[in-house]
Motif scaffolding. Sequence first.
Motif, short mmCIF file in Angstrom:
data_model
loop_
_atom_site.label_atom_id
_atom_site.label_comp_id
_atom_site.label_asym_id
_atom_site.label_seq_id
_atom_site.Cartn_x
_atom_site.Cartn_y
_atom_site.Cartn_z
N UNK A 160 0.83 -1.19 0.00
CA UNK A 160 0.00 0.00 0.00
C UNK A 160 0.87 1.25 0.00
N UNK A 161 0.37 2.29 -0.66
CA UNK A 161 1.09 3.56 -0.67
C UNK A 161 1.15 4.13 0.74
N UNK A 162 2.34 4.58 1.12
CA UNK A 162 2.51 5.21 2.42
C UNK A 162 2.77 4.27 3.57
N UNK A 163 2.78 2.96 3.32
CA UNK A 163 3.05 2.00 4.38
C UNK A 163 3.97 0.90 3.86
N UNK A 164 4.46 0.09 4.77
CA UNK A 164 5.25 -1.07 4.38
C UNK A 164 4.36 -2.21 3.94
N UNK A 165 4.97 -3.35 3.58
CA UNK A 165 4.18 -4.50 3.12
C UNK A 165 3.36 -5.14 4.24
N UNK A 166 2.24 -5.70 3.87
CA UNK A 166 1.38 -6.45 4.77
C UNK A 166 0.98 -7.74 4.09
N UNK A 167 0.33 -8.61 4.83
CA UNK A 167 -0.17 -9.85 4.26
C UNK A 167 -1.49 -10.22 4.93
N UNK A 168 -2.24 -11.05 4.26
CA UNK A 168 -3.50 -11.53 4.82
C UNK A 168 -3.61 -13.03 4.56
N UNK A 169 -4.10 -13.74 5.54
CA UNK A 169 -4.27 -15.19 5.40
C UNK A 169 -5.45 -15.64 6.24
N UNK A 170 -6.02 -16.78 5.86
CA UNK A 170 -7.12 -17.32 6.64
C UNK A 170 -7.91 -18.35 5.87
N UNK A 171 -8.89 -18.97 6.53
CA UNK A 171 -9.67 -20.03 5.89
C UNK A 171 -10.71 -19.49 4.92
N UNK A 172 -10.88 -20.21 3.82
CA UNK A 172 -11.91 -19.95 2.82
C UNK A 172 -12.84 -21.17 2.86
N UNK A 173 -14.11 -20.96 3.20
CA UNK A 173 -15.02 -22.10 3.42
C UNK A 173 -16.18 -22.06 2.44
N UNK A 174 -16.49 -23.21 1.88
CA UNK A 174 -17.66 -23.35 1.02
C UNK A 174 -18.87 -23.64 1.90
N UNK A 175 -19.80 -22.68 1.97
CA UNK A 175 -20.98 -22.82 2.80
C UNK A 175 -22.01 -23.73 2.14
#
Length: 256
Positions: A160-175
């Motif tokens: 993102x502009x103006x910040x350092x790197x980030x990451x996102x992770x988590x479960x993806x569930x089929x309802x």
Amino acid sequence: MTAGLAAVAVLAVRGRAPAPPSVEEAVESYRTQVPLLPPPAGGAELPPFGVYTARGEGSEKLSFQATEQRMGPTMPVTVSPAGEGCYQMRIDYNSNHWQTWNYCWRDGSLIDTGGQVFQRFDFVVIAPESLSTSTCDPAVVLRPEMEPGDQWTQSCAIQASGTGPSSTTGPHRYVGSETIQVGSEEVLAHHVRDERTYSGAQSGTGTVDLWLDARTGLPIRSEWSLRIDSPSPLGTITYTESGSWTLESLTPRTPG
């Protein structure tokens, strides 16, 4: 997938509300920016290209000076070609906030390869902007022979502009599969749920419920909430966002 919130400065004195997005402007933008190509070959049915209309509501807030911006009630959704078996989807929540996703059909699976988020908070004296870009692993959204309750992990890197790197992770569930009313049409949809943890330059959590057309993989309904903490010279600034939208029709508008 939001970022750049630390750009808010102490010069800000009061917020100015964003305007609702214009469907007419989205159609004109599609005409001038998107080549009018036939759907690319990919072995899977792709959604018709053009500008759809979604109805919804939502809000985005900063803990800094209790700033709030509203979303909707009309949200243009632009679907455009993005290579063989792929399309890009863009939704304009208001005049200060849009988001894109890049979807591709690969061997019967729908994958999300990433996208972008643009945001601006207009404080009259200043109007800081942020553009964040996510690159996913890729993230499998739909896959053959899913059963309700099946889940797998998704992860994406965010810059993102103006910040350092980030990451996102988590479960993806089929309802499971559900019937969703889109205008006068009943549409069979796959319901999936994402639960995300954000870490790195920004931290937080988010949940997204998404309903995708079983034929094309086009998102037709979404409900979501997000909370992100960002460091700043004033201390931690918390950003929260929540909302929902549903397409009004499966027939898009195209120029001409």
